[in-house]
Write an enzyme that holds these catalytic residues in place. Structure first.
Site: not given
Ligand code: 8GP
Length: 821
Positions: A359, A547-548, A553, A655, A659
C-alpha cells in the site's frame, strides 16, 4: 430477491421492548443513546436470520473463503449502513417517525468504529462490503482495539488527542464468541525432541507467556441479497482458563505478567499512517491476531476435511500490507509442528495460501524488525523464518551466481533485521499494488529485483470504494436523483452511472444536479457552524482536502497557496475573485511533530483570514475537527473541488479522490496514484492537473538537480509567502513558531534534502491550476457539466470491480446465493 418483508408494527414493538429490557424505561424516558441501542438491536434482529442462513448455506456448499487479514478496519458507523444494505432504511425511518424519533439523530449517537488510520483501513472496510454484496465467502480478521483512532480536538489551533473509548456504551452489533477462543504464545524458548519412531525432530515452545484470544463477530451485510459475512476481531483475555504448564504452576509473577500482556495487547490502535514505529507491542499485536486467525482458519478447515495438504483449496489469506505477514510463518509452524507435514509439503500449502498487497512506497513505512526482538518474542516463528530465508537465499544464488548485491537487497533476514515485505513476497503467490502507476513503480523501482526474479507474482488491483456508503447513504438526495433518471441498478453495478452522460448538457438536469450540491453544502455549512463556530457561505466554492496529515500529501502546499491568495486579495482589493472556502480535515499521528505544526499553521492562517473583514468574505479557511468516516460522508457530498495534490509517485492510490468524483467534484491534482486513472475515465478537460510527473520526481530523487532556493530567489510571490512563515504574520506572539516549516523547504543543513516533497517546484503550476478552477466555476453550465461527468464516469472506482478482479485473478472464489425461509 427473496428478502423478508419489513414489518413496521413488529419493528416498533421491538424497539419499545428493547428499551424496556435494556434500560427499564419507556420511550419517553430513554436518552437518545439508549434509543440508538434499542433501534440497533431491533435492526440486528433483522440481520440474524440472514446471518444464520448464510452460514448454513456456506456450510452446505463448502466453498473456498478469503481471509482478509488486516491490522485495520476503519468501519465507521454500522446502523445506517446495515439499514441501507438490508434495504429497510426508508421503512425504519418511517417507523421511527411514527414514534416521534428522528433517524438522523439516532444514527448520530453511534460512535464510529475507528479501528484504522486512513486509506488502508477504510479500503478493508469497503472490501468487506463488496465481498458480501457480490456473494463471496469471506472473513475479515483483525483486532478489537479497546481504543480506536484517537478523537481530535483543536485547542488554540493545535491538535489534542483524546482517547476514543468507543465501547463505553456497549456495541449492539457485535457478538462475543468464547467458544472459538485460542491460545497465543509469546517468548520462552524452543525445545527440540527427536522421535525415533518417526525419525523427525519435534519443536516445542516452553517457558512462554500466553494470552487467550477471544473473537467478537460483526455482521457484514450484503446489499439486498440475504448474505451476511463476518468480521472477526480478537480481544485478549488473561489465560486463567487454560492450564499453566505444570512447570509454571503456582508462578504468581508469571500469572501477573500474563494478565498485563492481555490487557496491553489490544489496548490501542497505533495512530501511524504510512509510517512504521518499530515498537515491540506492535509486533505482539500482529502475532496475536494472526496466530488466532490462522489457528481458527485451520480448525475450521479440519472440521470437514481430512487432508491438510489441500488447505489452500478452501482458504486464501490476503495480507493487507506487511503487518499481517507473520501469517506466513505461523501457518508453516502449525503445518509443521502441529499437523506433522514435511517442510516441502508445508511450504507448498503456505505459498499457495498467502497473497500480499503493498500500500505504499514510502520508505519510512517499511517494516523491519530487529532479530533480537523478533527471536525473543517469537522464538519458534523466528526459526522458521530463518529456514525460509536460507532456502530463499539459495534460490537467489542459484539464479544469480556470484551476485552478492542481489542477496543483500532481497534476503529476508539481513543486517540484523527481519524484512517483512521480503517474507511476504518470497512466500506469497501474488503481490499486488493498488493503482496502475503504483504497481509500475513497484515493478520497476521499489521491488525491481523481486519483479525480475518472479514476474508472474506481480499484478495490479486498482482500489475502489463502496457506493452504498459513499453515495446511497452519504448523499441521499443525489442517490435518489440518479435513481429517478437511470434506475437503481447503479447500487450494485456502478458503471451504469455512465447512462447519466445523456443528461450532462440538459439545462434542467444541470440545475437539479447543482441544486442538490447546494443543499449538501448547506448541510455541511450547518455542521461547520455548529462544530467550528465559523460561518461559511454555501455559494462559495467548497475546495476540500480531507485525508491524513502527511508531508507527502502536501496540505502545506494548499495552505501556502491560501496565504498567497490572501496576499493577492489584500494587494488588489478590486480584483475579481470568486469566493472560496478552503476546507481541511486531517489527523496527524500523535508523534509526528511537523504534521502537527502544519495543523497549527492552517488554523493560524484561518484565524487571520476569517477575521479580516476587509476581504469581504472572499476567502474562508475551515479546519474540520475530528475528520472521520461519519463526517466524511457529508463532506464528500458537499465538495466542489477535490484536492489530491500529493507529490507524484508518493500516493499509492488514494481512495478519497474516488469518493469526491462519485459525488460530482472534479479533481484538482497531480498525476499520482489513482488520479491517473480518474483522468483517464473522465478526460483531462474535466480535471485540473498540475505539477511534476512521477518520472520527474523520481529522476530528481535519483540524480539530484532540484534547488528550491532558486525558486525562492527568483519568485517574489513565493518568497513573500515563505517569509510570512518567519516574520510573525501568522504567529505574532511567537514569530519563530513556524521556522521548522520554513527550514524544511529551504534549509539544506539537515540531512534531508530541502523541500523533500517538491512543494516549491509545484507551487506555480498549482496556482495556475487553481486559477483554471476559478474560471471554470464561473461558467455555471460548464461546471455543472463537468461535475456531472465526474459522477457519470466514476463507475470504474467501485470496490465491487476491485473485488471481482481479486476474485478472478487472485483468489478464485465461487459466488454463493442465500435464500431466506
Ligand atoms: C494507503 C496509501 O497511502 C493510499 O494511497 C491508498 O489508497 C491506501 O493505502 C489504500 O490502498 N497506505 C496506507 O494507509 C498505509 O500504508 N498505511 C500503513 C502504515 C499503516
Amino acid at each position: 430477491m427473496a428478502t423478508k418483508k419489513f414489518n413496521k408494527k413488529e419493528f416498533i414493538r421491538e424497539v419499545k421492548a428493547n428499551v424496556k429490557a435494556l434500560y427499564r424505561k419507556n420511550l419517553e424516558e430513554a436518552t437518545q443513546q439508549q434509543l440508538f441501542q434499542a433501534v440497533s438491536y431491533a435492526v440486528k434482529d433483522e440481520i440474524i436470520e440472514n446471518w444464520l442462513a448464510t452460514q448454513e448455506q456456506y456450510e452446505k456448499d463448502d466453498p473456498k473463503y478469503v481471509y482478509y487479514m488486516s491490522m485495520e478496519f476503519l468501519m465507521g458507523r454500522a446502523l445506517g449502513n446495515n439499514m441501507i444494505n438490508l434495504t429497510i432504511y426508508d421503512d425504519v425511518k418511517e417507523a421511527l417517525e411514527e414514534i416521534g424519533l428522528d433517524i438522523n439523530v439516532i444514527e448520530d449517537q453511534e460512535p464510529d468504529a475507528a479501528l484504522g488510520n486512513g486509506g488502508l483501513g477504510r479500503l478493508a472496510a469497503c472490501f468487506l462490503d463488496s465481498l458480501a454484496t457480490l456473494g463471496y465467502p469471506a472473513y475479515g480478521c483483525g483486532i478489537r482495539y479497546r481504543y480506536g483512532m484517537f478523537k481530535q480536538k483543536i485547542e488554540d489551533g493545535y491538535q489534542v488527542e483524546v482517547p476514543d473509548n468507543w465501547l463505553k456504551d456497549g456495541n449492539p452489533f457485535e457478538l462475543r464468541r468464547p467458544e472459538y477462543a485460542k491460545e497465543v504464545k509469546f517468548g520462552g524458548y524452543v525445545r527440540v525432541e527427536y522421535d525415533e519412531k518417526t525419525g523427525r525432530n519435534y519443536y516445542k515452545q516452553e517457558g512462554y507467556q500466553s494470552v487467550r484470544a477471544v473473537p467478537y463477530d460483526f455482521p457484514i451485510v450484503g446489499y439486498n441479497n440475504n448474505i451476511v459475512n463476518t468480521l472477526r476481531i480478537w480481544d485478549a483475555e488473561a489465560i486463567s482458563e487454560f492450564q499453566l504448564d505444570s512447570f509454571d504452576k503456582g508462578d504468581y509473577r508469571k500469572a501477573v505478567e500474563q494478565e498485563n500482556l492481555a490487557r496491553n495487547i489490544v489496548e490501542v490502535l497505533y495512530p501511524n499512517d504510512n509510517h512504521y514505529a518499530g515498537k515491540e507491542l506492535r509486533l505482539k499485536q500482529q502475532y496475536f491476531f494472526i496466530s488466532a486467525s490462522v489457528q481458527e482458519a485451520v480448525a475450521k478447515y479440519k472440521k470437514n476435511h481430512d487432508d491438510i495438504r489441500k488447505f489452500y483449496e478452501k482458504a486464501t489469506f490476503q495480507l493487507n500490507d506487511t503487518h499481517p505477514t507473520v501469517a506466513v510463518a505461523e501457518l508453516m509452524r502449525i503445518l509443521l509442528d502441529e499437523e506433522g507435514l514435511t517442510w516441502d509439503e508445508a511450504w507448498e500449502v503456505t505459498s499457495k495460501t498467502c497473497a500480499y498487497t503493498n500500500h505504499t512506497i514510502m520508505a519510512e513505512a517499511l517494516e523491519k524488525w530487529p532479530i533480537e526482538l523478533f527471536s525473543r518474542l517469537l522464538p519458534r516463528v523466528y526459526q522458521i523464518i530463518e529456514e525460509i530465508n536460507r532456502r530463499f537465499v539459495a534460490q537467489i544464488e542459484a539464479k544469480y551466481p556470484g551476485d552478492f548485491e542481489k542477496v543483500r537487497k532481497m534476503a529476508i533476514i539481513f543486517d540484523g533485521q527481519v524484512k517483512m515485505a521480503h517474507l511476504a513476497i518470497a512466500a506469497g503467490y501474488s503481490v499486488n499494488g493498488v493503482a496502475q502507476l503504483h504497481t509500475e513503480i513497484l515493478k520497476h523501482q521499489e521491488l525491481k529485483d523481486f519483479y525480475e526474479m518472479m514476474p508472474e507474482k506481480f499484478n495490479n488491483k486498482t482500489n475502489g470504494i463502496t457506493q452504498r456508503r459513499f453515495l446511497l447513504h452519504g448523499n441521499p438526495l443525489l442517490a435518489s436523483w440518479i435513481t429517478d433518471h437511470i434506475g437503481d441498478e447503479w447500487i450494485t453495478d456502478l458503471p451504469q452511472l455512465s447512462k447519466l452522460k445523456v443528461y450532462v448538457d440538459d439545462p434542467k438536469a444541470q440545475q437539479e444536479f447543482m441544486n442538490i450540491k447546494y443543499q449538501n453544502k448547506v448541510r455541511l455549512a450547518k455542521y461547520i457552524q455548529e462544530h467550528n463556530g465559523i460561518e461559511v457561505d454555501p455559494r462559495s466554492i467548497f475546495d476540500v482536502q480531507v485525508k491524513r496529515l502527511h508531508e507527502y500529501k502536501r496540505q502545506l502546499l494548499n495552505i501556502l497557496h491560501v496565504m498567497y491568495l490572501y496576499n493577492q486579495i489584500k494587494d488588489h482589493p478590486e480584483m475579481d475573485f470568486y469566493p472560496r472556502t478552503f476546507i481541511f480535515g486531517a489527523k496527524a499521528a500523535a508523534g509526528y511533530r511537523r504534521a502537527k505544526l502544519t495543523i497549527k499553521l492552517i488554523n493560524s492562517v484561518a484565524d487571520v483570514i476569517n477575521n479580516d473583514a476587509s476581504i469581504k468574505n472572499k476567502l474562508k479557511v475551515v479546519f474540520i475537527e475530528d475528520y472521520r468516516v461519519s463526517n466524511a460522508e457529508w463532506i464528500f457530498a458537499a465538495a466542489d473541488v477535490s484536492e489530491q495534490i500529493s507529490t507524484a509517485s508518493k500516493e499509492a492510490s488514494g481512495t478519497g479522490n474516488m469518493k469526491f468524483m462519485l459525488n460530482g467534484a472534479p479533481t484538482l491534482g497531480t498525476m499520482d496514484g489513482a488520479n491517473v486513472e480518474i483522468v483517464e475515465e473522465v478526460g483531462k478537460e474535466n480535471a485540473f492537473i498540475f505539477g511534476l510527473s512521477a518520472d520527474e520526481v523520481i529522476n530528481y530523487e535519483q540524480n539530484g538537480g532540484y534547488h528550491p532556493e532558486n525558486i525562492f530567489n527568483s519568485d517574489q510571490d513565493i518568497r513573500r509567502v515563505l517569509m510570512q512563515l518567519i516574520n510573525g504574520e501568522y504567529a505574532p506572539d511567537d514569530p519563530e513558531r513556524f521556522r521548522e516549516i520554513y527550514d524544511s523547504l529551504l534549509n539544506t543543513k539537515s540531512s534531508d534534502r530541502a523541500d523533500t516533497y517538491f512543494i516549491l517546484a509545484d507551487f506555480r503550476s498549482y496556482a495556475d491550476a487553481q486559477k483554471r478552477v476559478e474560471e471554470a466555476y464561473r461558467d455555471e453550465a460548464g461546471w455543472a457539466k463537468m461535475a456531472m461527468l465526474n459522477t457519470a464516469c466514476s463507475g470504474k472506482f467501485t470496490s465491487d470491480r476491485t473485488i471481482q478482479q481479486y476474485v478472478d485473478e487472485i483468489w478464485h472464489l465461487k459466488k454463493e446465493t442465500v435464500k431466506v425461509k
